[in-house]
Design a protein around this motif. Sequence first.
Motif, PDB file in Angstrom:
ATOM      1  N   SER A 175       0.877  -1.161   0.000  1.00  0.00           N
ATOM      2  CA  SER A 175       0.000   0.000   0.000  1.00  0.00           C
ATOM      3  C   SER A 175       0.909   1.204   0.000  1.00  0.00           C
ATOM      4  N   ARG A 176       0.320   2.383  -0.155  1.00  0.00           N
ATOM      5  CA  ARG A 176       1.130   3.586  -0.105  1.00  0.00           C
ATOM      6  C   ARG A 176       1.889   3.661   1.217  1.00  0.00           C
ATOM      7  N   GLU A 177       1.165   3.336   2.307  1.00  0.00           N
ATOM      8  CA  GLU A 177       1.820   3.358   3.613  1.00  0.00           C
ATOM      9  C   GLU A 177       2.995   2.399   3.644  1.00  0.00           C
ATOM     10  N   GLY A 178       2.761   1.200   3.117  1.00  0.00           N
ATOM     11  CA  GLY A 178       3.815   0.190   3.105  1.00  0.00           C
ATOM     12  C   GLY A 178       5.031   0.672   2.340  1.00  0.00           C
ATOM     13  N   ALA A 179       4.778   1.333   1.191  1.00  0.00           N
ATOM     14  CA  ALA A 179       5.881   1.834   0.379  1.00  0.00           C
ATOM     15  C   ALA A 179       6.673   2.868   1.166  1.00  0.00           C
ATOM     16  N   LEU A 180       5.951   3.711   1.911  1.00  0.00           N
ATOM     17  CA  LEU A 180       6.647   4.735   2.687  1.00  0.00           C
ATOM     18  C   LEU A 180       7.443   4.108   3.835  1.00  0.00           C
ATOM     19  N   VAL A 181       6.902   3.017   4.382  1.00  0.00           N
ATOM     20  CA  VAL A 181       7.661   2.318   5.421  1.00  0.00           C
ATOM     21  C   VAL A 181       8.945   1.761   4.824  1.00  0.00           C
ATOM     22  N   LEU A 182       8.825   1.206   3.631  1.00  0.00           N
ATOM     23  CA  LEU A 182       9.994   0.648   2.955  1.00  0.00           C
ATOM     24  C   LEU A 182      11.037   1.745   2.739  1.00  0.00           C
ATOM     25  N   ASN A 183      10.556   2.883   2.273  1.00  0.00           N
ATOM     26  CA  ASN A 183      11.440   4.030   2.069  1.00  0.00           C
ATOM     27  C   ASN A 183      12.168   4.356   3.362  1.00  0.00           C
ATOM     28  N   ASN A 184      11.412   4.406   4.460  1.00  0.00           N
ATOM     29  CA  ASN A 184      12.007   4.725   5.757  1.00  0.00           C
ATOM     30  C   ASN A 184      13.055   3.705   6.157  1.00  0.00           C
ATOM     31  N   LEU A 185      12.716   2.451   5.890  1.00  0.00           N
ATOM     32  CA  LEU A 185      13.613   1.366   6.269  1.00  0.00           C
ATOM     33  C   LEU A 185      14.958   1.539   5.576  1.00  0.00           C
ATOM     34  N   PHE A 186      14.917   1.767   4.276  1.00  0.00           N
ATOM     35  CA  PHE A 186      16.170   1.874   3.533  1.00  0.00           C
ATOM     36  C   PHE A 186      16.918   3.163   3.880  1.00  0.00           C
ATOM     37  N   LEU A 187      16.188   4.247   4.010  1.00  0.00           N
ATOM     38  CA  LEU A 187      16.866   5.504   4.321  1.00  0.00           C
ATOM     39  C   LEU A 187      17.554   5.439   5.678  1.00  0.00           C
ATOM     40  N   THR A 188      16.848   4.903   6.675  1.00  0.00           N
ATOM     41  CA  THR A 188      17.472   4.869   7.999  1.00  0.00           C
ATOM     42  C   THR A 188      18.627   3.881   8.012  1.00  0.00           C
ATOM     43  N   THR A 189      18.495   2.766   7.287  1.00  0.00           N
ATOM     44  CA  THR A 189      19.612   1.828   7.257  1.00  0.00           C
ATOM     45  C   THR A 189      20.817   2.464   6.580  1.00  0.00           C
ATOM     46  N   ALA A 190      20.570   3.168   5.476  1.00  0.00           N
ATOM     47  CA  ALA A 190      21.673   3.847   4.787  1.00  0.00           C
ATOM     48  C   ALA A 190      22.309   4.858   5.726  1.00  0.00           C
ATOM     49  N   CYS A 191      21.457   5.560   6.462  1.00  0.00           N
ATOM     50  CA  CYS A 191      21.960   6.536   7.423  1.00  0.00           C
ATOM     51  C   CYS A 191      22.818   5.835   8.469  1.00  0.00           C
ATOM     52  N   ALA A 192      22.374   4.653   8.885  1.00  0.00           N
ATOM     53  CA  ALA A 192      23.142   3.925   9.900  1.00  0.00           C
ATOM     54  C   ALA A 192      24.511   3.524   9.370  1.00  0.00           C
ATOM     55  N   THR A 193      24.593   3.132   8.103  1.00  0.00           N
ATOM     56  CA  THR A 193      25.913   2.747   7.582  1.00  0.00           C
ATOM     57  C   THR A 193      26.837   3.962   7.540  1.00  0.00           C
ATOM     58  N   VAL A 194      26.288   5.117   7.169  1.00  0.00           N
ATOM     59  CA  VAL A 194      27.127   6.314   7.172  1.00  0.00           C
ATOM     60  C   VAL A 194      27.588   6.611   8.596  1.00  0.00           C
ATOM     61  N   PHE A 195      26.666   6.426   9.527  1.00  0.00           N
ATOM     62  CA  PHE A 195      26.977   6.661  10.936  1.00  0.00           C
ATOM     63  C   PHE A 195      28.134   5.767  11.383  1.00  0.00           C
ATOM     64  N   ILE A 196      28.042   4.489  11.014  1.00  0.00           N
ATOM     65  CA  ILE A 196      29.092   3.549  11.401  1.00  0.00           C
ATOM     66  C   ILE A 196      30.418   3.945  10.749  1.00  0.00           C
ATOM     67  N   GLY A 197      30.357   4.231   9.464  1.00  0.00           N
ATOM     68  CA  GLY A 197      31.586   4.584   8.761  1.00  0.00           C
ATOM     69  C   GLY A 197      32.227   5.834   9.311  1.00  0.00           C
ATOM     70  N   THR A 198      31.419   6.745   9.832  1.00  0.00           N
ATOM     71  CA  THR A 198      31.974   7.997  10.344  1.00  0.00           C
ATOM     72  C   THR A 198      32.513   7.832  11.758  1.00  0.00           C
ATOM     73  N   LEU A 199      31.789   7.095  12.575  1.00  0.00           N
ATOM     74  CA  LEU A 199      32.184   7.028  13.978  1.00  0.00           C
ATOM     75  C   LEU A 199      33.056   5.823  14.334  1.00  0.00           C
ATOM     76  N   TYR A 200      33.024   4.787  13.480  1.00  0.00           N
ATOM     77  CA  TYR A 200      33.801   3.583  13.791  1.00  0.00           C
ATOM     78  C   TYR A 200      35.286   3.890  13.990  1.00  0.00           C
ATOM     79  N   PRO A 201      35.903   4.682  13.092  1.00  0.00           N
ATOM     80  CA  PRO A 201      37.324   4.963  13.310  1.00  0.00           C
ATOM     81  C   PRO A 201      37.576   5.649  14.640  1.00  0.00           C
ATOM     82  N   LEU A 202      36.698   6.572  15.021  1.00  0.00           N
ATOM     83  CA  LEU A 202      36.873   7.259  16.307  1.00  0.00           C
ATOM     84  C   LEU A 202      36.774   6.266  17.457  1.00  0.00           C
ATOM     85  N   ALA A 203      35.737   5.409  17.383  1.00  0.00           N
ATOM     86  CA  ALA A 203      35.524   4.447  18.458  1.00  0.00           C
ATOM     87  C   ALA A 203      36.694   3.481  18.535  1.00  0.00           C
ATOM     88  N   LEU A 204      37.131   3.000  17.377  1.00  0.00           N
ATOM     89  CA  LEU A 204      38.224   2.038  17.352  1.00  0.00           C
ATOM     90  C   LEU A 204      39.481   2.638  17.966  1.00  0.00           C
TER      91      LEU A 204
END
Lengths: 367, 659, 162
Positions: free
Chosen positions: B346-375
């Motif tokens: 449904s439209r709602e489902g599609a928007l959830v999917l969008n959210n899922l991918f966007l937040t996951t992509a955001c999380a990978t950027v987050f990891i890539g940015t902060l992982y070196p600092l944490a390490l």
Amino acid sequence: MTLWFVFALMTAAAVFAVLLPLGRGPRPQSDGSEAAVYKDQLAEIDRDVAASLIGPSEAEAARVEIGRRLLAAADHQRDPPMASNIFLRRSVAIVALVGLPIAAIALYLPLGSPRLGDFPLAERTRVPDATQPLDNLVAQVEAHLEKNPTDGRGWNVLAPVLARLGRYDDAVRAYHNSITYNGDSAARRADLGEALTGAAGGVVTAEAKAEFERAVALNADEVKARYFLGLAAEQDGDTTQAASMWRAMLATAPPDAPWRPLVQAALARIEGPGAPALPDATVAAAKDMNETDRNAMIHGMVDRLASRLKQNGDDVEGWLRLVRAYMVMGDRDKAKSALTDARQAVANDAERLRQLNEGLKNLGLDG
Amino acid sequence: MIAEAGHYALVLALGLALIQSTVPMLGARWHDAALMNVARSTALAQLLFALASFAALVTLHVTSDFSVVNVFENSHSLKPLIYKITGVWGNHEGSMLLWVSILALFGGLVAAFGNNLPLSLRAHVLAVQAWIASAFYLFILITSNPFLRIANPPIEGRDLNPVLQDIGLAVHPPMLYLGYVGFSISFSFAVAALIEGRIDAAWARWVRPWTLVAWIFLTLGIAMGSYWAYYELGWGGWWFWDPVENASLMPWLAGTALLHSAVVMEKRNALKVWTILLAILTFSLSLLGTFLVRSGVLTSVHAFATDPTRGVFILLILCTFIGGSLTLYAWRASALKQGGLFAPISREGALVLNNLFLTTACATVFIGTLYPLALEVLTGDKISVGAPFFNLTFAPLFVPLMIAVPFGPLLAWKRGDLLGAAQRLMAAGIAALIAFAVLWAWTRGGSALAPLAIGLAVFVIAGALCDLAERTGLFRAPVATAVRRARGLPRSTWGTAFAHAGVGVALIGIVCETTWNSEYIGSMKAGDVAKIAGYEVELDSLAQRQGPNFREMVAQFTVSLDGRRLSEMTPSKRNYPARGSSTTEAALLTRGVSQLYISLGDTADGTIAVRIYHKPLVLLIWFGPVLMAFGGMLSLSDRRLRVGAPKPARAPRGLQPAE
Amino acid sequence: MTRKQRRLTMIGGSLTVLALAVALVLNAMRDSIVFFSTPGMVAEKHILPGKRFRLGGLVENGSLVRGDNLAVSFKVSDGNATLPVAYKGILPDLFREGQGVVAEGALDPSGVFRADTVLAKHDENYMPRDLADALKKQGHWKDDYGAKTDDNAKQAKQGVSQ
């Protein structure tokens, strides 16, 4: 006085902003009614159905959902009866009337400098400040060179002045430019080396040494360069080399050369038996003394330093040493007052002020 | 007096923010309308004082008042006026003052145009806004005060850095800040909803436009920063996956997700809990960005360690607000009622999917940015996470998202028909296949990856057009009907189409630039010809020239295509002797949306090192975001967004970005 | 579908995407992360030829040699050890002898570091973080690097000449 008047006005405006709504009686609220939102959502479903953006049965379900919320919202809107809490309102009014001005002043006074007026540049250049004629001049020459960077003569004039003002980094740049636009000469190379040494806090760095060597290569009799090469040797720990270099200088020097005493003193420092004790030696000597003597000695040294700095306040390192000494001695008040003196002494000189502040940061006595 | 008045105004703003952060909460607790209304007047007064303070600092910079440390360290009387002004936020203290001024501006806008909000919601939102403001006012006054004075002012300022005198650099920080800080509104709304324990229907009506405003500015700010890096750094690169860039990308990704989930919430009252979480996360990432950039922890751990006051203070703010809001979330979120039902497709489902991918992509950027600092903190190992990491993680996550983008707008609410949507997207699919086939044939069976990516981009663009064609009934109804229907379409529909097409446009630019970018590096002397991508670039002459405060080596190139003379290009290398610094001024020649790019290296006896790039379709990289922002603005101007909240009293129409 | 089924679908979908992301991140971590070394660390750790890493240090004074067609070679030192670097291309504006530099590439069998990128940032205050830390550890560091522009050159030079 105007300033305080302005402050008072501003404070009044701030207090007024808090008091204004308190004074007003309850007004009929143009509250955002939720019902309107839900009604609009219902209308939108009709539009979506028309555009076949939602199936008819789903649309029916959605209408039911919204209808349920609409009813709930109607219930909600009745429930919070507006009260007026006189006690709270009065307390807030008092806080605004008394607390706000007091807090603002209490925060502002330690941070601000209410006695300082404005110093826009336009006014200051019209009325040249008598206390800083040299700075003014330097600024003018710098401004001129900023626009005509190829004016070799200008760099030539500016460079030594900068070096004397202790702005060694700028002096180094100026000498570089002077060499570029006036041509190479032994004297300029030697001056450049001296500025580099100054920039390194008196250490003849490899780069400075290279400049002195170039100067001597251009003119074997370049006195300044030879002296500093000797100093470089001394700093490398090779005192015999240094001594022989300086002795060679004295041997060929005319008897009335103005720099004779300087070289002689340097020579005496590294080979004379009664050489003045180096700071390290003093410390070593202090180890053997008893508590009182040591304190007396330290106090004596500190006082000497303090009086020297009173006469000549340009020595940032000296000031820092003084402040540090007071702090080590546990005399925080004196440290603070030395700090104030230091700030005043170097206030005209941006570069020193910065060095001072940097040094202070490391001392942990900032502000 | 200006300096001191500005300073005092800042102190008063703090005082007002403190009152604004407590009194309305008390008012809401005891249902006292007058106390709740304090939020409004204090927010407006706070805005007034913050702006006065900022204006004072600008005046000081303009009049070159070197008795102010900030002016002395960051200005110079010889700077052109425009750079004196932009220099105000070119430094740490000034940029933080700009930050809080924008925060106060957003608070003021809510206060001024929030007539239609329920009183207690408005009180809570403004109180939360004031908490953030108080923290930052304190931060500025204690650790980064721009109004500190020098008793004996020096005659000249210290900064005349030529590299920083650039209009692109001057404009993009305020844009980014408008974006970062704009998300504070959705954050305040989210926290207010959690405090109240219920979400008004008006909530989403309000949050979405504010998020949209912030998102538009952030999009433009990021694009502008990227273009600045491209033409100013002389490397021809436009995105470096540098932590500072990532710091702005993360809130953008989260904000984009928030924008989409807020649609569901607004239309269907679903995804409430998730939207609130996203609103909190988006602003938290903005704060994180501020911390990363402002604490100096990125450029040098050392800088952070020698002057830890600032870094630690921001870190405290960060922990308080993120930790506090997430705790509140964990505690109160379950109290929020569930919203409307919908099927996964449904439209709602599609928007959830969008959210899922966007937040996951955001999380990978987050990891890539902060992982070196944490390490580094944990093991002491130093690593650098560069472009390859992000290309391997971020890109694959964006592919399914891009495939899904055209389907979303075609699905119906609540229960959609995937097959039907696919049928309607047939035209777009065919266009994508043709694009792929043509490109693949044209590159003679080279890597299929780039043509595939372009095909995907074409699919996204054509999908957006399909959606419009579908809604207007183009090709099925007479043209006149279609035009009439097009006029009748809500602007947000147009906005969606433009924004989605913008993503595709940007993707085309990115793929073309990275795949078919050709490069010539070599040393040339007068008369030499370099051949690149069919262009002939001849070095005519090398000349020294005297500028106002610099000397420059100007190289003159003639560009010709197939023997036909096109244009001249004159890159230069500037040397500022008074500063002992040099800059490279690249020359750009725009042909359509492609560009030729020449930058100079060192000279040695009559030859000069030259770097020439041909960058096909490179401008699309920035047209895409501009299109997205334009779509956002269209959506913002949609009248329906204003409907939910009934006619505001007296407020002029044009001044209602929020509704 | 019942509410429960729908919820399961959602959770399942989210988990799939998350698993995909985790797999991607782990894979990328294995392949594309570059370690940072100084010449001293290179000598200690015996890094194999062909393994990519980032080399940081100060460009040794007088070591820069320009060859034909933009080939350059220079030596990078961290005070304890030096390593020859070969690079082909245009050096950044801020590249100077005595200044800090970070190069990315790999060692060749003869022990020369073949750089394909030499990093410089637009900000003259910028000192690559890794480099600043490494230099500090080895005592080649004066206090306010990165804090103030004008001092950088001076201090880097001092670092070398000490």
